[in-house]
Each structure stands twice: as C-alpha cells, then as structure tokens.
Design an enzyme around this catalytic site. Sequence first.
Site, PDB file in Angstrom:
ATOM      1  N   ASP A   8     -22.590  16.937  43.302  1.00  0.00           N
ATOM      2  CA  ASP A   8     -22.639  18.283  42.728  1.00  0.00           C
ATOM      3  C   ASP A   8     -21.710  18.253  41.518  1.00  0.00           C
ATOM      4  O   ASP A   8     -20.489  18.241  41.664  1.00  0.00           O
ATOM      5  CB  ASP A   8     -22.152  19.290  43.791  1.00  0.00           C
ATOM      6  CG  ASP A   8     -21.939  20.688  43.217  1.00  0.00           C
ATOM      7  OD1 ASP A   8     -22.278  20.917  42.045  1.00  0.00           O
ATOM      8  OD2 ASP A   8     -21.438  21.546  43.966  1.00  0.00           O
ATOM      9  N   LYS A  70     -19.691  21.429  31.159  1.00  0.00           N
ATOM     10  CA  LYS A  70     -21.061  21.636  31.625  1.00  0.00           C
ATOM     11  C   LYS A  70     -21.722  22.800  30.873  1.00  0.00           C
ATOM     12  O   LYS A  70     -22.935  22.843  30.724  1.00  0.00           O
ATOM     13  CB  LYS A  70     -21.020  21.923  33.123  1.00  0.00           C
ATOM     14  CG  LYS A  70     -22.382  22.070  33.776  1.00  0.00           C
ATOM     15  CD  LYS A  70     -22.226  22.170  35.267  1.00  0.00           C
ATOM     16  CE  LYS A  70     -23.492  22.564  35.982  1.00  0.00           C
ATOM     17  NZ  LYS A  70     -23.270  22.645  37.422  1.00  0.00           N
ATOM     18  N   GLU A 171     -29.350  23.208  42.238  1.00  0.00           N
ATOM     19  CA  GLU A 171     -28.233  23.490  43.157  1.00  0.00           C
ATOM     20  C   GLU A 171     -28.621  24.406  44.318  1.00  0.00           C
ATOM     21  O   GLU A 171     -28.339  24.077  45.476  1.00  0.00           O
ATOM     22  CB  GLU A 171     -27.044  24.047  42.368  1.00  0.00           C
ATOM     23  CG  GLU A 171     -26.340  22.953  41.572  1.00  0.00           C
ATOM     24  CD  GLU A 171     -25.536  23.451  40.387  1.00  0.00           C
ATOM     25  OE1 GLU A 171     -25.287  24.664  40.301  1.00  0.00           O
ATOM     26  OE2 GLU A 171     -25.151  22.620  39.545  1.00  0.00           O
ATOM     27  N   ASP A 193     -25.993  31.794  44.143  1.00  0.00           N
ATOM     28  CA  ASP A 193     -25.098  30.692  43.778  1.00  0.00           C
ATOM     29  C   ASP A 193     -24.321  31.068  42.512  1.00  0.00           C
ATOM     30  O   ASP A 193     -24.864  31.023  41.407  1.00  0.00           O
ATOM     31  CB  ASP A 193     -25.959  29.432  43.556  1.00  0.00           C
ATOM     32  CG  ASP A 193     -25.128  28.213  43.184  1.00  0.00           C
ATOM     33  OD1 ASP A 193     -23.898  28.339  43.015  1.00  0.00           O
ATOM     34  OD2 ASP A 193     -25.712  27.117  43.058  1.00  0.00           O
TER      35      ASP A 193
END
Length: 604
Positions: A8, A70, A171, A193
């Site tokens: 992850d 990211k 994810e 999420d």
Amino acid sequence: MQRVIGIDLGTSNSCVAVMQDGVPTVIANRDGYKTTPSVVALTERKRRLVGHRAKRQAITNAEHTAHAVKRLIGRTWDSEEAAVVRNTAPYTIVEGPHGDIRVTLQGDKYSIPELSAMILAEMKAVADTFLGEPVTKAVVTVPAYFNDNQRQATKDAGAIAGLDVIRIVNEPTAAALAYGFGKGADTTIAVYDLGGGTFDVSLLDIGAGGVFNVIATAGDAFLGGVDFDARIVDWLVEGFAAEHALDLRKDRLALQRISDAAERAKMELSSASEAEVNLPFIASTPQGDPLHLRRRLTREEFDRLTRDLVDRTVSLMQKVLDVAELSREDIDEVLMVGGMTRVGGVERAVKQFFGREPGKGVHPDEVVALGASILGASLVDKVHDLGELLLLDVTPQTLGVMTHGGKFEGVIAQNTTVPAVSKKMFTTSRDDQTSVKFIVMQGESEIADDNEPLGHFELNGLRRGPAKSVAVEVTFAIDADGIVSVSAKDVERGVEQSISVTASSGLTEDEMAGMIEAGRRYALERSANEGLESKKQEVDSLLFQMDRIFIANMSTLDPATMEAARSSGARALDAADRQDVAALTEHCTTLAAAVEKLKLSPKR
Ligand code: AMP
C-alpha cells in the site's frame, strides 16, 4: 512457491504485507512499526533517508525532505496540483524535461516515480529481511480514482525499485478483499477510504463463492489528511499574523514545524477534546526578541475549519449510490479505511449518512496492504492456498478522445468493468486528409480541456478522398490494472497501428533504464553495507535529537556542551562518509553520550 508482496503506497504512510501459510500478514519494519512514513530525504551529505528516519529529521532539513509526493505522481508541471504544491510544500519542485515535475533535493533533481520508487524499495527491503530472501513480485495499490497517467507512473516506480508489479489494484477494492476473504457471505458493502492525500468510495458485491464485484467507484485524488492539516496551518498562521503582524509562511523551517504540529494536533483531537500547539522560538521580532506560537485547538473549531472537506466526501458517497442506483439501505456494511477515518467528524458524517455505525472489523492502516497480498498470492497460486477468487473491478473515469471543436467523446464509460475493450469508427473530416490525430483523455467533462490528457497518436498513410469517405477504426482497451492502450486501423487498407498511449508527463525509456540501474546499484550497496547503514541511521537520529534540543533551549545551553556535541556529530558524519565502521561506531557512542548530557542541561 513464488512470494508476492502487497504494498500500500500511501500519501502519508506505506505498508507491506505477505501471505504466510494462507494468512495475510503485515510485515513490521526494522523499527517495529507496521507502517512506514512515505517520506524521502537527502542529508547535506546526500545520504538517502526513507521512512521514519526521513520524517524525524524533516524539521531541520525541510527543504530537502519530500513528503506526500503521491499527490504529484502522473501529474504535469502545468497542473493545478503542481501549483498547490509549489506554493505550500517546503521542498522545491521544478519543471522536468517532458513538462513533468521534478523535486530538487540537495541540488539534484528527482522525478516523482523515482522518489516513489525509493519508498517502494524500502518496503521491499522490509519484506526481504522478513522473508530472508529477495522478493521480486508485488501487487501495488492505488486510489480507485487514479487515472491512467497516475497508474502508469506508479508501475514505473515499481520497476525502478526492482519490482515486477504483477497487478495494480484499487485501494478500496483491496480493502474489501481483505474484509471479505474467507467469509463466504453474500453482502453489499461500501468502502469509505480517506487517507493522507486521497479519497475514494467504492460499492462492492461480495459473493459467497469468492467473487468480488465492484459496482461503482467515485473519488477525489486531491482530498485527504494533508488538506485537513493545511486548514489547521492556515488557522495558526493567520492567528499569529493577527497577533504579531508576521507572516510565518515566508520561513520554511517555521512552516515545517507548524505543519508537523498541525498534524499532531489533528491526531490528538481523535481522542481528546482539545489539543495544544506549542512551538517556542518560532520567529523573532525585528528587535531580535523571540516569539512563541501557543494556541489551543478545540474539536469544535477543528470541525468548523474542515466541515466543507468532510461534506465533499459525503457528496461523493451520494454520487456513487446514485450511479449504482442503490439506496443507503441496500448497503449491508460500511468499511472505514485510511488513517483519516479516525477523525471524529469524519466518523460521524459517515454514520449519519448511512444511519448506522461503520464497521470496525478492519485495521484502517493495514487492510489495504493485506488485501493486496491476498490478491498477489491468488495471482501466482490460483489453486492451492486460496480457492477461487474472482475480482471484477471498474474503471473510475470515462476514457475517450478529443473531437472537433474541443469536445470530448467518451468511448469506455466510467464504472465499466475492466478489462474492457471498445471499438469506434471515425471518418476523415477534410478532403484528401491522409492522417488523423487522436488525443486520448480521461474525465467526465464534455469539454475536452477540462479532462486529463493521456497522450496522442497519429495514423498516417490514409487513402486520399473526399471528407468523411475514409474510415478509421480505433480500439480502446483498459486492462485489469486500469491501464489504457489504443490501436487504430485504416479499415479499407487494413493498415493497423498499435499505439501505447505514453503519458505526456512520462519518463523516456532511456531515463527509466538509467533509474532502474541506479536503483539496483543502491540496493546492492545498501545490502553490502547493512552494518554501516544502521550506524549511519543511528547517527542521524542522534543528530536530529540534538537539533531539537538546540532549537528548544538555545539560550540556556552551556556553550561548551553544545560545542562538544556538535563536533562529535561532525566526526561521526565524517567517519560515515569515509565508510569507516570502526570510527563511526566510536563517534556514535561519543555522540550518544553528548546528547544525553544535553538532555540533562538546564531547560527554560
Ligand atoms: P493513510 O494514507 O491511510 O496512512 O492515512 C494517513 C492520514 O491519516 C494522515 O493524514 C494522518 O495524519 C491521518 N491519521 C493517522 N492517524 C490518525 C489519528 N489517530 N487521528 C486523525 N488522523 C490520523
């Protein structure tokens, strides 16, 4: 059996897991933590630090510490995201050779896939140590809402890190896999999420036979914990400006300390009703007198500062239900994933929306990596360990092309199950046109410019003829990773051109090869120098402690004790540079003693 790790790769933290005797297991890093900060730094001597070590020294080395990269992966220099980071991050970004983004650390420029690769390589090293052998295959997770550019760039990062990324998985889908693995029940779940930088919400049907069917997904690749932190930072900076007429944003070191404190305060508010931010010596008056920043933040104030961010997630939840034509009552279980779901206001909003307590059965920081490891094992070992596992995911954004007048024409709609293939016929628009150019993009706007360009290609050598008389068939495909490829065919002549849509912000093959080689060399050096490496890191941590003591107690410390600590630090760094393990060990011990002595010095 081949081992596949699940990684992850988060905005704030990363996590790695592997299947052990049929049980998905998170692997702790060498400090014993199950997650590793997604932070990369270069020290003054250009030594690479990743994870906790990089995060710990961020305050004193803010300009050369890259975090939350990211947010920039697969983005172009002229994107809105780049502008935000340019104006707010303590590190410097510059334009790369392909209109891409590069981060400058200690004078060297790094592409975003390279920095992400450093984090992936760290996660790989954690797994290598745990398994006692090098792993080469990985499943890497990305936010469901990531477009093709972001997915390709993540895959490139894997390759630079020496990993064969056998699957990119969303994810929330990975989280659902970990939740539903081995449960054998028919349920419809929603995965909410909210991580450090991104938000996704997905709806899935989990079938008793191990079928995971994503019904719809929605999200925002620029909404996460760092936005919540930024609200606290604004509040602190504005409060300070009102009181002292000083703009702390101009001071990078101060801003880094404030960002750190803001995140800490946010986390504290998950369990306490108030948090104190206390940053002594944050600035000084024009006369040279020290100024301190001290403020109390209540939960109510924090909720007020961030309400619109939470509301944005609520609208997206409604949107995904609408798309799936489901009502709130159709959802059997709500999974909360990502560190930000610990925030009281977030939890309350989800509870209120679905009218029920969200599920607490999964660990929000670990569940995504666990799901990725399950998928990884199932991809290499379909029969033995896992029984049947069928994963049907969807594409988050419409794939299409730009047409005349700057319009966007969709070819594969959002929420289509992948892999997907679609063909479309186009005709020439002008007389005697011998080539056609396609601009491929992803997004939901009818106006092409509002969508994300993925790349362009041209089909040449068409027969001359009147407008609209020559037909071109274009095939669009999205694979199970969510990655796009396009081919075009001159129908009459049968001439076909297969074009992989290379992102305009992507790296060239030569650059990639160079980065892969550099990554390989670094990994070799690192494993050859494991003893030296751990001592170096000990020194870094001691120097960090020393700096903190200096910052907090500058005016009360004994100058001789300070000088002694400083010079043993310098000697240790020098020994580290000379790769002299014996000298390094000796100076490290002296430095540790000097830091202990500093800790005992009088405090203000
Ligand atoms: P993730 O990307 O899932 O690792 O989530 C990281 C985000 O969760 C960061 O913005 C953290 O500040 C935030 N976070 C982690 N723990 C907590 C907590 N206890 N309370 C509030 N936010 C948290």
